[in-house]
Design an enzyme around this catalytic site. Structure first.
Site, PDB file in Angstrom:
ATOM      1  N   PRO A   6      41.501  31.172   6.011  1.00 47.95           N
ATOM      2  CA  PRO A   6      42.380  30.035   6.290  1.00 47.95           C
ATOM      3  C   PRO A   6      41.703  28.698   5.990  1.00 47.95           C
ATOM      4  O   PRO A   6      40.495  28.561   6.169  1.00 47.95           O
ATOM      5  CB  PRO A   6      42.634  30.159   7.798  1.00 47.95           C
TER       6      PRO A   6
ATOM      7  N   TYR B 199      43.256  19.320   2.230  1.00 47.89           N
ATOM      8  CA  TYR B 199      43.638  18.906   0.884  1.00 47.89           C
ATOM      9  C   TYR B 199      43.957  17.409   0.826  1.00 47.89           C
ATOM     10  O   TYR B 199      44.817  16.979   0.084  1.00 47.89           O
ATOM     11  CB  TYR B 199      44.818  19.761   0.359  1.00 47.89           C
TER      12      TYR B 199
ATOM     13  N   ARG C  12      44.053  25.284   5.608  1.00 52.90           N
ATOM     14  CA  ARG C  12      45.014  24.354   6.204  1.00 52.90           C
ATOM     15  C   ARG C  12      45.236  24.593   7.698  1.00 52.90           C
ATOM     16  O   ARG C  12      45.307  23.653   8.480  1.00 52.90           O
ATOM     17  CB  ARG C  12      46.344  24.539   5.461  1.00 52.90           C
TER      18      ARG C  12
ATOM     19  N   CYS D   8      48.629   2.229 -10.674  1.00 52.74           N
ATOM     20  CA  CYS D   8      49.610   1.980 -11.729  1.00 52.74           C
ATOM     21  C   CYS D   8      50.175   3.278 -12.271  1.00 52.74           C
ATOM     22  O   CYS D   8      49.885   3.695 -13.398  1.00 52.74           O
ATOM     23  CB  CYS D   8      48.974   1.139 -12.823  1.00 52.74           C
TER      24      CYS D   8
ATOM     25  N   ARG E  13      48.692  14.906  -2.186  1.00 51.77           N
ATOM     26  CA  ARG E  13      49.715  15.923  -1.947  1.00 51.77           C
ATOM     27  C   ARG E  13      51.153  15.447  -2.182  1.00 51.77           C
ATOM     28  O   ARG E  13      51.939  16.167  -2.783  1.00 51.77           O
ATOM     29  CB  ARG E  13      49.578  16.521  -0.532  1.00 51.77           C
TER      30      ARG E  13
HETATM   31  C1  PLP Z   1      43.122  27.825  -1.241  1.00 55.77           C
HETATM   32  C2  PLP Z   1      42.737  29.194  -0.874  1.00 55.77           C
HETATM   33  C3  PLP Z   1      42.678  29.579   0.467  1.00 55.77           C
HETATM   34  C4  PLP Z   1      43.100  28.690   1.611  1.00 55.77           C
HETATM   35  O1  PLP Z   1      44.465  28.481   1.632  1.00 55.77           O
HETATM   36  P1  PLP Z   1      45.142  27.767   2.915  1.00 55.77           P
HETATM   37  O2  PLP Z   1      46.563  27.669   2.545  1.00 55.77           O
HETATM   38  O3  PLP Z   1      44.504  26.439   3.072  1.00 55.77           O
HETATM   39  O4  PLP Z   1      44.920  28.651   4.082  1.00 55.77           O
HETATM   40  C5  PLP Z   1      42.226  30.851   0.754  1.00 55.77           C
HETATM   41  N1  PLP Z   1      41.862  31.718  -0.231  1.00 55.77           N
HETATM   42  C6  PLP Z   1      41.910  31.376  -1.534  1.00 55.77           C
HETATM   43  C7  PLP Z   1      41.503  32.358  -2.551  1.00 55.77           C
HETATM   44  C8  PLP Z   1      42.359  30.115  -1.909  1.00 55.77           C
HETATM   45  O5  PLP Z   1      42.415  29.784  -3.187  1.00 55.77           O
END
Ligand code: PLP
Length: 420
Positions: free
Chosen positions: A276, A372, A278, A344, A314
């Protein structure tokens, strides 16, 4: 999972016990501010939900790679999911390196592979046959066995934004089930490869669990199949991707996710690795920005702020929504504004069509910007990257200095040398 670490008391907004205005005065704007307690709370919620499963949380470093943040997460007994050699260097820079690292990504270079091999990571998450071949030959040179998982692309629709969906068959990630099985058989014959796991990651910001369910069922089928051909695994890496609420989205409770892990995967008695990003850091951070101008026209009203798409990409990149609070004046007002930065580009917006009231010099907080946010920021328009602050109850500290103009030009050799 709410922002209860941000509170309003007597017309002031606090992050934990610190008045946000004081941080703006001391460090200027724009500014990323994170709550330590929020991060710790999120991790412990997840750890508790997983408490009767043999598991390892490998935080996705790409979501927020500040060393102070990574250190905090490491101290909460997490490992890391990395996607570059640079991210591994960050993990090693924390000290007390324990090798609890999985390495994802479709484009691992020779140098990155060598570096990760030297540091005995838990697994290379293999995304293609040429990558497996390359890894085997580099491992041979080092006379070392490389631990691998194969990343399966289960062809499930994660029902998220197309740019953050990774588990469909036309995405660049992983291998379909048939090809993955073939690759496992090949890996088994290789002298310098040690098969340790299976891996998948189907996308990011998933708010509905059904794609996870489909994925877990496919993973279970694959594990059964692998057992019939004599391949035993140590771990099952189920990736990251659990969504958070940015705009009142309904989020399925964590317990449902954990029940699903139990239902489909616990019977194998393997370590479950989660990746995880996010979920752990998203809600813990805000982007604080100051209003420069209010620009009104017949068709559209704009709030021009001092943060821009280079600081928080984002909204421009994914059309993502972040709630905004005017912490100088939290009344909603009755006018509708787009909130834009000074860059710009027409794509330089942070929010669209918001009912908000604001005037020059007000401070606006973009919520849920911990993941992010800073990690995707750039120097576009020769804008120095902004400072980051970590708040811990009544304490706060600068965890990344605001860049200076000299930082920006230091690698532009000729002119920098002339100056010296
Ligand atoms: C980006 C990514 C994550 C994390 O994703 P979240 O949505 O932030 O939990 C985990 N594993 C891989 C391979 C990723 O590219």
């Amino acid at each position: 999972m709410n922002n209860d670490f941000i509170t309003e008391k007597n017309n002031s907004f606090f992050i934990e016990e610190v008045d946000i205005r004081i941080l703006a005065e001391k460090y200027g704007t724009p500014l990323y501010i994170y709550s330590k307690q929020s991060i710790i709370h999120q991790i412990s919620l997840l750890q508790e939900a997983l408490s009767d499963i043999n598991h390892l949380i490998c935080f996705a470093v790409k979501s927020n790679s500040n060393l102070s943040i990574l250190n905090l997460i490491k101290n909460a007994e997490c490992g890391f999911d990395i996607v570059s050699g640079g991210e591994l260097k960050r993990v090693i820079a924390l000290g007390n390196y324990d090798g609890n690292v999985v390495f994802s990504g479709v484009g691992k270079s020779k140098d990155e592979i060598e570096y990760a091999l030297e540091h005995n990571i838990l697994a290379f998450n293999i995304e293609s046959e040429p990558e497996l071949m390359r890894l085997n030959s580099i491992a041979k040179k080092f006379a070392k066995k490389a631990n691998i998982s194969i990343r399966v692309n289960p062809n499930v629709d994660a029902k998220t934004h197309p740019y953050i969906s990774t588990g469909l068959k036309d995405n660049k990630f992983g291998l379909d089930e048939k090809k993955a099985i073939e690759l496992y058989s090949l890996a088994k014959t290789m002298d310098y490869i040690n098969i340790t796991g299976i891996d998948c990651h189907i996308g990011s910001q998933l708010t509905d669990l059904s794609p996870f369910q489909d994925t877990f069922i496919k993973l279970a089928n694959m594990i059964d199949h692998l057992q019939t051909i004599g391949i035993e695994l140590d771990h099952i890496d189920i990736g990251g991707g659990i969504g958070i609420s940015y705009n009142d989205e309904k989020i399925t409770p964590l317990n449902h996710y954990v029940s699903m892990i139990k239902k489909y995967l616990s019977k194998y008695n393997k370590k479950i690795i989660l990746e995880p990003g996010r979920l752990i850091i998203g809600k813990a951070g805000i982007l604080l920005t100051k209003v420069e101008y209010i620009k009104r026209s017949e068709h559209k009203n704009f709030i021009v702020v001092d943060a821009a798409m280079n600081d928080l990409m984002r909204p421009s990149l994914y059309g993502a929504h972040h709630n905004v609070i005017n912490i100088s004046n939290p009344k909603n007002g009755d006018e509708i504004f787009d909130i834009v930065g000074p860059i710009c580009e027409t794509g330089d917006f942070l929010a669209k069509d918001r009912q908000i009231s604001a005037s020059e010099d007000d401070l606006l907080a973009f919520m849920d910007a911990g993941a992010y946010g800073f990690s995707m920021s750039s120097n576009y328009n020769t804008r120095p990257k902004i400072a980051e602050i970590l708040v811990d109850q009544t304490d706060f500290k600068l965890i990344r200095q605001r860049e200076t103009f000299d930082d920006l030009i230091q690698h532009e050799i000729e002119f920098v040398n002339q100056k010296k």
